[in-house]
Write an enzyme that holds these catalytic residues in place. Structure first.
Site: not given
Ligand code: NAD
Length: 282
Positions: A119, A140, A152, A190
C-alpha cells in the site's frame, strides 16, 4: 502473455482475498504461507466466503467445489515455479519484500510477472532487488479484495509495458476495475483519501462535532456513500495510521500525519470494527 496460473505469497487478510479472486476467475492458484496451519486457515476462510456466495445464489455448488479444487497451499516457495503471475501480500516491510522478490526471480520463469500488493512502499525499491526488474509491478487491491472492484496497476520506474498490460488484462478478465498509475506515494486512492480522512477527524475537535454528525454531514452534504468515521473504523485505525505515517514520511505535508485523536485511539486498542470499538461501538 495470458495468465493461467497465479501464485500468492502470504495468505493473510489480503492474500486470501486475492487468491479467492483468482480462483473465481478460473485460475489455478498456489498460495504460500509460513506454516501449514496458516495455509489451511486461509483455505477455510475462502471456503467460508464461497459457501456464502452459493447460499446467496451468486455461485453454483459445483463451481465452488471446482474453485477450491484449483487451490493448493504450500510452505515451499518452489511450488510457485510454474506461475504466470505471482502476487506478494506479506508484511508491509521493505526488506522482507525485497528478499522475497529476489528469491521469486530465482524460482519463477523469466516471463512471469511479479507483483506486490504494497500500500505504501515504493514498488521501484522492491524492484531494485531483482536482476530483471522490468517484470516487477504493483497490484494494489482493496480490502476486502473479493468485493472491492478497484485494482491499481502500478508502474514502477523499471516496469515493462508487457508486465503492466498482462496484469491489467488479467484483472479485467477477473471482473475487477483495474486502473493504471505511476509508482508515487499512496498511488491514487490513498494519496487522496488519507489526508481527506485525517482532515475529517481533525474537524471533529475543531468544530466540536460528534462522529455520528460528521458522518451525517458528509453523507448528506457531500454525497459520500459512507461517513468518514464509519470508513476509518472499517479500514482499521492502526492500518489507517500506518499508511498515514508512510505518506507523511514520503511527502512531508502535515495533513498527511495521523491526527492525535487517531493515535490515542490506537494506543487505547480502539481499532474500529475489528476490536468492537472505534468511533462507534460494534
Ligand atoms: N489490509 C489492508 O487493508 C491492505 C489493503 C491493501 C494492501 N495491503 C497490503 O497487503 C500486504 C498484506 O497485508 P495484510 O493486511 O493481508 O497482512 P496480514 O498480516 O493479514 O497477512 C500477511 C500474511 O503474510 C504471511 N507471511 C509473512 N511473510 C511471509 C513469507 N515470506 N511467505 C509467505 N507468507 C508470509 C503472514 O504469515 C501473514 O499471514 C501488505 O503489504 C499491506 O500493506 C493491505
Amino acid at each position: 502473455m495470458k495468465i493461467r496460473r497465479v501464485g500468492v505469497v502470504g495468505l493473510g487478510t489480503m492474500g486470501a482475498g486475492i487468491a479467492q479472486v483468482a480462483l473465481q476467475a478460473g485460475n489455478e492458484v498456489v498460495g504460500r504461507e509460513v506454516s501449514e496451519d496458516l495455509g489451511n486457515g486461509a483455505r477455510s476462510k475462502i471456503d467460508h466466503f464461497l459457501t456464502r456466495a452459493v447460499e446467496k445464489g451468486r455461485m453454483s455448488a459445483e463451481d465452488k467445489e471446482a474453485a477450491l479444487g484449483r487451490l493448493s497451499t504450500t510452505t515451499e516457495l518452489e511450488a510457485l515455479a510454474d506461475s504466470d503471475l505471482v502476487v506478494e501480500a506479506i508484511v508491509e516491510e521493505l526488506e522482507p519484500k525485497r528478499e522475497l522478490f529476489a528469491e521469486l526471480e530465482r524460482i519463477c520463469r523469466p516471463d512471469a510477472v511479479l507483483a506486490t500488493n504494497t500500500s505504501a512502499l515504493s514498488v521501484s525499491k522492491i524492484a531494485e532487488a531483482v536482476e530483471h526488474p522490468d517484470r516487477v509491478i504493483g497490484m494494489h487491491f482493496f480490502n476486502p479484495a473479493p468485493l472491492l472492484p478497484l485494482v491499481e496497476i502500478v508502474r514502477a520506474q523499471q516496469s515493462s509495458d508487457g508486465a503492466v498490460d498482462a496484469a491489467y488484462e488479467w484483472a479485467e478478465q477477473a471482473g475487477k476495475q483495474p486502473v493504471r498509475c505511476n509508482d508515487t506515494p499512496g498511488f491514487i486512492v490513498n494519496r487522496v483519501l488519507i489526508p481527506l480522512l485525517n482532515d475529517c477527524v481533525r474537524v471533529l475537535d475543531e468544530a466540536n462535532v460528534t462522529p455520528g454528525d460528521l458522518d451525517r454531514a458528509m453523507t448528506n452534504g457531500a454525497g459520500w456513500p459512507m461517513g468518514p468515521c464509519e470508513l476509518v473504523d472499517l479500514v482499521g485505525i492502526d492500518i489507517h495510521n500506518h499508511a498515514s505515517e508512510a505518506l507523511h514520511a514520503a511527502l512531508g505535508e502535515e495533513r498527511m500525519a495521523p491526527p492525535e485523536r487517531l493515535l490515542r485511539m490506537q494506543a487505547e486498542g480502539k481499532l474500529g470494527r475489528k476490536t468492537g470499538e472505534g468511533f462507534f461501538t460494534y
